[in-house]
Write a protein that holds these residues in place. Structure first.
Motif, mmCIF file in Angstrom:
data_model
loop_
_atom_site.group_PDB
_atom_site.id
_atom_site.type_symbol
_atom_site.label_atom_id
_atom_site.label_comp_id
_atom_site.label_asym_id
_atom_site.label_seq_id
_atom_site.Cartn_x
_atom_site.Cartn_y
_atom_site.Cartn_z
ATOM 1 N N HIS A 51 0.826 -1.209 0.000
ATOM 2 C CA HIS A 51 0.000 0.000 0.000
ATOM 3 C C HIS A 51 0.863 1.262 0.000
ATOM 4 C CE1 HIS A 51 -3.069 2.928 0.721
ATOM 5 N NE2 HIS A 51 -2.352 3.372 1.738
ATOM 6 N N ILE A 52 1.902 1.284 0.824
ATOM 7 C CA ILE A 52 2.795 2.447 0.852
ATOM 8 C C ILE A 52 3.433 2.640 -0.525
ATOM 9 C CG2 ILE A 52 4.857 3.491 1.882
ATOM 10 C CD1 ILE A 52 4.341 1.643 4.357
ATOM 11 N N LEU A 53 3.930 1.564 -1.105
ATOM 12 C CA LEU A 53 4.564 1.624 -2.423
ATOM 13 C C LEU A 53 3.583 2.136 -3.468
ATOM 14 C CD1 LEU A 53 6.938 0.931 -4.342
ATOM 15 C CD2 LEU A 53 6.033 -1.409 -4.425
ATOM 16 N N TRP A 54 2.392 1.595 -3.463
ATOM 17 C CA TRP A 54 1.349 2.010 -4.404
ATOM 18 C C TRP A 54 1.045 3.496 -4.253
ATOM 19 C CZ3 TRP A 54 -3.501 3.965 -3.172
ATOM 20 C CH2 TRP A 54 -4.403 4.088 -4.225
ATOM 21 N N ALA A 55 0.864 3.946 -3.015
ATOM 22 C CA ALA A 55 0.550 5.357 -2.777
ATOM 23 C C ALA A 55 1.703 6.255 -3.216
ATOM 24 C CB ALA A 55 0.224 5.587 -1.306
ATOM 25 N N ASP A 56 2.935 5.837 -2.948
ATOM 26 C CA ASP A 56 4.088 6.625 -3.391
ATOM 27 C C ASP A 56 4.093 6.770 -4.900
ATOM 28 O OD1 ASP A 56 4.897 6.845 -0.765
ATOM 29 O OD2 ASP A 56 6.689 5.592 -0.988
ATOM 30 N N GLN A 57 3.808 5.696 -5.609
ATOM 31 C CA GLN A 57 3.779 5.757 -7.067
ATOM 32 C C GLN A 57 2.633 6.633 -7.563
ATOM 33 O OE1 GLN A 57 3.796 1.616 -8.216
ATOM 34 N NE2 GLN A 57 5.996 1.422 -7.875
ATOM 35 N N MET A 58 1.492 6.576 -6.884
ATOM 36 C CA MET A 58 0.366 7.445 -7.262
ATOM 37 C C MET A 58 0.744 8.909 -7.079
ATOM 38 S SD MET A 58 -2.213 5.808 -8.485
ATOM 39 C CE MET A 58 -3.512 7.031 -8.354
ATOM 40 N N TRP A 59 1.317 9.241 -5.904
ATOM 41 C CA TRP A 59 1.679 10.633 -5.648
ATOM 42 C C TRP A 59 2.767 11.107 -6.603
ATOM 43 C CZ3 TRP A 59 -1.163 14.139 -3.647
ATOM 44 C CH2 TRP A 59 -2.144 13.793 -2.725
ATOM 45 N N THR A 134 3.640 17.169 1.943
ATOM 46 C CA THR A 134 3.732 16.825 3.368
ATOM 47 C C THR A 134 2.968 15.534 3.643
ATOM 48 O OG1 THR A 134 4.010 19.133 3.994
ATOM 49 C CG2 THR A 134 3.233 17.631 5.712
ATOM 50 N N HIS A 135 1.774 15.409 3.072
ATOM 51 C CA HIS A 135 0.986 14.188 3.231
ATOM 52 C C HIS A 135 1.737 12.977 2.675
ATOM 53 C CE1 HIS A 135 -2.197 11.251 3.165
ATOM 54 N NE2 HIS A 135 -1.918 11.064 1.875
ATOM 55 N N HIS A 139 2.321 10.015 5.136
ATOM 56 C CA HIS A 139 1.653 8.750 4.851
ATOM 57 C C HIS A 139 2.635 7.590 4.942
ATOM 58 C CE1 HIS A 139 0.081 5.603 2.084
ATOM 59 N NE2 HIS A 139 -1.063 5.904 2.673
ATOM 60 N N GLN A 140 3.825 7.763 4.363
ATOM 61 C CA GLN A 140 4.854 6.719 4.424
ATOM 62 C C GLN A 140 5.199 6.402 5.877
ATOM 63 O OE1 GLN A 140 7.971 8.851 2.498
ATOM 64 N NE2 GLN A 140 7.288 8.363 0.432
ATOM 65 N N THR A 141 5.472 7.453 6.636
ATOM 66 C CA THR A 141 5.902 7.293 8.026
ATOM 67 C C THR A 141 4.807 6.625 8.857
ATOM 68 O OG1 THR A 141 7.343 9.211 7.827
ATOM 69 C CG2 THR A 141 6.742 8.539 10.049
ATOM 70 N N HIS A 142 3.583 7.061 8.668
ATOM 71 C CA HIS A 142 2.458 6.492 9.414
ATOM 72 C C HIS A 142 2.356 4.979 9.197
ATOM 73 C CE1 HIS A 142 -1.575 5.697 10.838
ATOM 74 N NE2 HIS A 142 -1.896 5.278 9.631
ATOM 75 N N HIS A 143 2.309 4.577 7.944
ATOM 76 C CA HIS A 143 2.128 3.151 7.670
ATOM 77 C C HIS A 143 3.382 2.333 7.963
ATOM 78 C CE1 HIS A 143 -1.975 3.301 6.454
ATOM 79 N NE2 HIS A 143 -1.740 4.195 5.502
ATOM 80 N N ARG A 144 4.562 2.930 7.829
ATOM 81 C CA ARG A 144 5.769 2.197 8.232
ATOM 82 C C ARG A 144 5.755 1.941 9.737
ATOM 83 N NH1 ARG A 144 8.934 5.006 4.404
ATOM 84 N NH2 ARG A 144 9.320 6.536 6.020
#
Length: 171
Positions: A51-59, A134-135, A139-144
């Motif tokens: 999920h983190i990887l996917w969100a990073d790619q989306m952003w 910032t999000h 987001h990365q930090t939160h889910h990690r």
């Protein structure tokens, strides 16, 4: 909100350092352990990492007009890669893209608004660029943090997460 390019570069380096530690922590861990449901929002270690990887790619696709992940539906974000090794390879590549993007960012680029399609709200949304960036890192930090807890629960070594302890070579 003011956001400086130097801060973005710092966060990109922090993200890569954190992910390198997670890669080492899951290296050789069975798929069974990585996909075990730990009761977290995205269930498993691998599901959350995906999920983190996917969100990073989306952003990233929104920030620099690069390609979005192959699966753009939120519901599929936990299945982006099938194994820890596949995740590590894709994560390494994506972290390189993040650091390259951050290296090109100027503080002026972090002003104004960003308009993008959000599957979460089912439509177009406009927010300040600084808030979106910032999000992205938050987001990365939160889910990690969730991954850290699941690694610990599974009896695996969890990474050091404190920004102030990031080694000089990562900075």
């Amino acid at each position: 909100m003011l956001l400086a390019a130097d801060h973005v570069r710092l966060m990109a380096r922090y993200n890569a350092w954190q992910n390198a530690q997670v890669m080492r922590a899951i290296d050789g861990v069975s798929r069974k352990v990585l996909t075990e449901d730990h009761g977290a929002f995205f269930g498993s270690i691998l599901g959350t990492l995906n999920h983190i990887l996917w969100a990073d790619q989306m952003w990233l696709s929104r920030f620099d007009a690069s390609a979005a992940p192959p699966e753009t539906r939120f519901e599929q974000s936990t299945t982006l890669t099938p194994t820890g090794a596949a995740w590590s390879a894709e994560r390494f590549t994506t972290d390189g893209r993040i650091k390259a993007w951050a290296g090109r960012v100027h503080s002026i680029d972090l002003t104004g608004n960003l308009t993008f399609y959000s599957g979460s709200v089912g439509g177009e949304i406009t927010r300040p660029v600084a808030t979106c960036v910032t999000h992205f890192f938050n987001h990365q930090t939160h889910h990690r943090g969730q991954v850290h807890a699941m690694l610990t629960r599974a009896g695996l070594s969890a990474p050091i997460t404190d920004l102030v302890f990031m080694p000089e070579e990562a900075q």
